[in-house]
Scaffold this active site. Structure first.
Site, short mmCIF file in Angstrom:
data_model
loop_
_atom_site.label_atom_id
_atom_site.label_comp_id
_atom_site.label_asym_id
_atom_site.label_seq_id
_atom_site.Cartn_x
_atom_site.Cartn_y
_atom_site.Cartn_z
N GLU B 49 0.87 -1.17 0.00
CA GLU B 49 0.00 0.00 0.00
C GLU B 49 0.91 1.22 0.00
OE1 GLU B 49 -3.04 0.20 3.11
OE2 GLU B 49 -2.79 2.39 3.14
N ASP B 60 -4.15 10.35 10.06
CA ASP B 60 -2.92 9.65 10.40
C ASP B 60 -2.35 10.13 11.72
OD1 ASP B 60 -2.50 7.78 8.31
OD2 ASP B 60 -2.18 9.47 6.96
#
Ligand SMILES: Cc1ncc(COP(=O)(O)O)c(C=O)c1O
Lengths: 411, 267
Positions: B49, B60
């Site tokens: 990924e 994040d």
């Protein structure tokens, strides 16, 4: 005249939060349930007389609104326009932000949440949130860029006195944008018990609409006050634009009045032709930031460009999506005002009226000064300009003192 | 059939889960990220990924944000990310990209889909693009034969789980916890429940991400999911290393441990 008079039916956004091509929801799926819950709670509240009565009472008895409309004669004489100041600086906590905060705090209570988080630039939104949290017995965490905690130290102290936790954010530009990123992260992690009390008419749907509706009383009041004191609507309405809550607040009631020109003044920093400004509409392009499609300062790859403004509250590389739409539709005009122009207007208001404005608000004053000659020429008479004095300048005394060489950095 | 789908089918036939390893493009440098992703593949990571770094990664945690900042400070651009996709796809491992929406919108949605497909990428994971706003991407991914992975969350209603899965192709990404990325000491209790709710509404493979950092945790997640997605723990191998060689050594070791973990599902 009620500050909580609802927005007329049929106005934007659509049910999914779109203002034309702007707005919407660009968020992690984890937040969708909370946004839906908020949307439902908000719609239910706004159609509930008891909610509006409670909000009205708080605005009147606690925040001290309607705020005054003051004809600033000596300032007017200097700029060649008849300037009416909407004195949001006289509200409890010192800015327009208290209106939005009281509305959202009431919603928080209705949703049964016990914790609020907020992002803040100038600190006025943080202070207002900490205030409402104290009043409603909610836990309160405020994210603030580290740069802003330094230039707005007085407001950091106020928030802490009110019982809030202030978290300095050290990532990125360490200003409002990064505070908003951190608040979003907190919200994703704690969404069950936490309401994200966004401080401006930006972010994912329903925030732009909800914040607008909580602050639109500014314009509802000002419109009635104008008619009462001058017998006519103003020729122009002027406000500064950071995220855009004070500007939408004063614009919104005038949007249907086609003869009234609407001017939003963005932070031009060192000039829109430099890379040091915060003028998202005049100097940015369409993109997605903080949950909505809007105008953004960004590079060709879509990476956000760090903004600059002498004013912490305008130092943001995005803008609320309704402004993006008002710009595209041509209903409102957006122009940049530089740091230097804003500080000159700041000084002029201090010296002519004995009012120390927030540096944010000084951008609106400078903007009024800028457009006055053109309006006068066009109308063939002295124009009447309604200016939103969105906040008071106590928090900025240090920045302004340094700027004018009255204070040393150490003092 | 999507190429990611093939990887999931093969793993399923082997009675194990797919290991998906994330790395930001251009971290620590363009060449360094290619070396890192190749090392991950050679140590047993099934699917890469590749995250296209973004300046404001609101979902994040600090590790990925730091790595993204380093990549951006090094000047990585979307075009570089596509070159990296090509280099890593040449190993034969499927490469799926992941990014926040604005970089794609600025590149041009259809142009991005075209160039990603040409580079050999299999599809795109969109952490802040939900199907509700995805018309342009749905059209572009159809036009260029790309997979599309939307996220679901423990807070998603059944109706949204169904709707989101219907718009996915390849696999569905289940975020195991309410929170941002970052390895955690315990895997989530919400994740198995979310996966079983998803099984009611879709036959697509389900990848579970957020919070996995050890082989044992990978084994636990492999017990109920088709894919185990690991990011921060792998990235930390490079962030914490005294030099690039040590970083790659640590990265290989953790990749191998995780690959071992997904081969021993804890049911
Ligand atoms: C006094 C004042 N005016 C204006 C602003 C700008 O925000 P907005 O454009 O959302 O009203 C701020 C924000 O901190 C502020 O404190």
């Amino acid at each position: 005249m009620s500050a909580t008079e609802p927005a007329p039916a049929g106005q934007l956004p659509d049910a999914a939060g779109h203002f034309g091509r702007f707005g919407g929801r660009f968020v992690p799926e984890a937040l969708v349930a909370a946004l839906d819950e908020l949307d439902a709670a908000y719609r239910k509240a706004m159609s509930d007389e008891s909610f509006r009565a409670e909000f009205d009472a708080l605005l009147r008895d606690y925040a001290g609104t309607p705020s005054l409309l003051y004809p600033a004669h000596r300032f007017s004489a200097q700029i060649g326009a008849r300037v009416l100041l909407k004195r949001e600086d006289l509200n409890h906590t010192g800015a327009h932000k208290v209106r939005n905060v009281l509305g959202q705090a009431l919603l928080t209570k209705r949703m049964g949440k016990r914790r609020v988080i907020a992002e803040t630039g100038a600190g006025q939104h943080g202070v207002a949130t900490a205030t409402a949290a104290a009043l409603f017995d909610l836990e309160c965490v405020v994210y603030m860029g580290e740069v802003d905690t330094e230039r707005q130290a007085l407001n950091v102290a106020r928030m802490r006195m009110l019982g809030a936790t202030v978290v300095p954010v050290t990532t990125g530009s360490r200003t409002l944008k990064d505070a908003m990123n951190e608040a979003m992260r907190d919200w994703v992690a704690n969404v069950d018990e936490t309401h994200y009390l966004i401080g401006t008419a930006a972010g994912p749907h329903p925030f732009p609409e909800l914040v607008r509706d909580f602050v639109r009383g500014i314009g509802v009041e000002a419109r009635a006050q104008c008619l009462e004191s001058t017998g006519a609507l103003p020729d122009a309405v002027a406000a500064c634009v950071g995220g855009g809550s004070n500007a939408l607040g004063i614009f919104h009631a005038f949007v249907p009045d086609e003869g009234v020109r609407l001017y939003g003044f963005e932070a031009g920093g060192e000039g829109v032709d430099t890379d040091r400004h915060a003028a998202s509409i005049t100097g940015g392009t369409s993109g997605v930031l903080h949950g909505a499609r809007t105008y953004v300062l960004q590079n060709a790859d879509g990476q956000t460009i760090e903004s600059h403004s002498i004013s912490a509250g305008l130092d943001y590389p995005g803008v609320g999506p309704e402004h993006a739409w008002l710009h595209d539709s041509g209903r409102a005009n957006y122009l940049p005002v530089t740091d230097a122009e804003a500080m000159a207007a700041f000084e002029l208001l201090c010296r002519t009226e004995g009012i120390i404005p927030a540096i944010e608000s000084a951008h609106a004053l400078a903007g009024a000064r800028k457009i006055a000659p053109g309006l006068a020429a066009e109308l063939g008479r002295e124009p009447v300009i309604l200016v939103n004095l969105s906040g008071r300048g106590d928090k900025d005394v240090h920045t302004a003192g340094e700027y004018f060489g009255i204070l040393d950095k150490e003092q | 059939m999507s190429r990611i789908g093939v990887a999931f089918d093969k793993a399923r036939a082997d009675g194990r889960a797919v290991l998906v390893g994330c790395m930001p493009a251009g971290f620590p440098t363009v060449e360094g990220s290619i070396a890192a992703m190749k090392a991950m593949v050679s140590a047993g990571v099934d699917v890469i990924e590749l995250e296209i770094p973004y300046s404001d990664p609101v979902m994040d945690g600090p590790v990925i944000q730091k790595a993204s900042d380093i990549a951006l400070a090094g000047g990585v651009r979307t075009a570089d990310a596509l070159r990296i996709v090509e280099a890593v796809a040449a190993t034969g491992a499927p490469v799926v990209t992941m990014t926040y929406w604005n970089p794609i919108e600025q590149y041009g949605v259809d142009a991005f889909a075209r160039d990603l497909a040409a580079a050999g990428g299999t599809g795109l994971i969109t952490p802040d693009l939900i199907p509700d706003e995805a018309d342009e991407w749905l059209a572009a991914s159809d036009a260029h034969g790309l997979d599309r992975t939307f996220l679901v969350s423990p807070s998603s209603t059944d109706a949204r789980l169904r709707m989101t899965a219907e718009h996915c192709r390849g696999f569905v990404y289940a975020t195991a916890i309410m929170g941002v990325t970052g390895a955690r000491s315990q895997t989530s209790e919400a994740a198995p429940i979310l996966v079983s709710r998803l099984r009611e509404v879709t036959d697509l493979p389900v990848g579970v991400g957020l919070g996995v950092g050890t082989g044992a945790q990978a084994g636990t997640v492999a017990g109920y999911a088709d894919g185990v997605i690991v990011g921060s723990a792998l990235i930390r191998c490079l962030l914490d290393a005294p030099d690039p060689a040590a970083g790659l050594t640590a990265l290989r070791a953790l990749s191998a441990e995780l690959a071992e973990g997904v081969r021993h599902p804890q049911r």
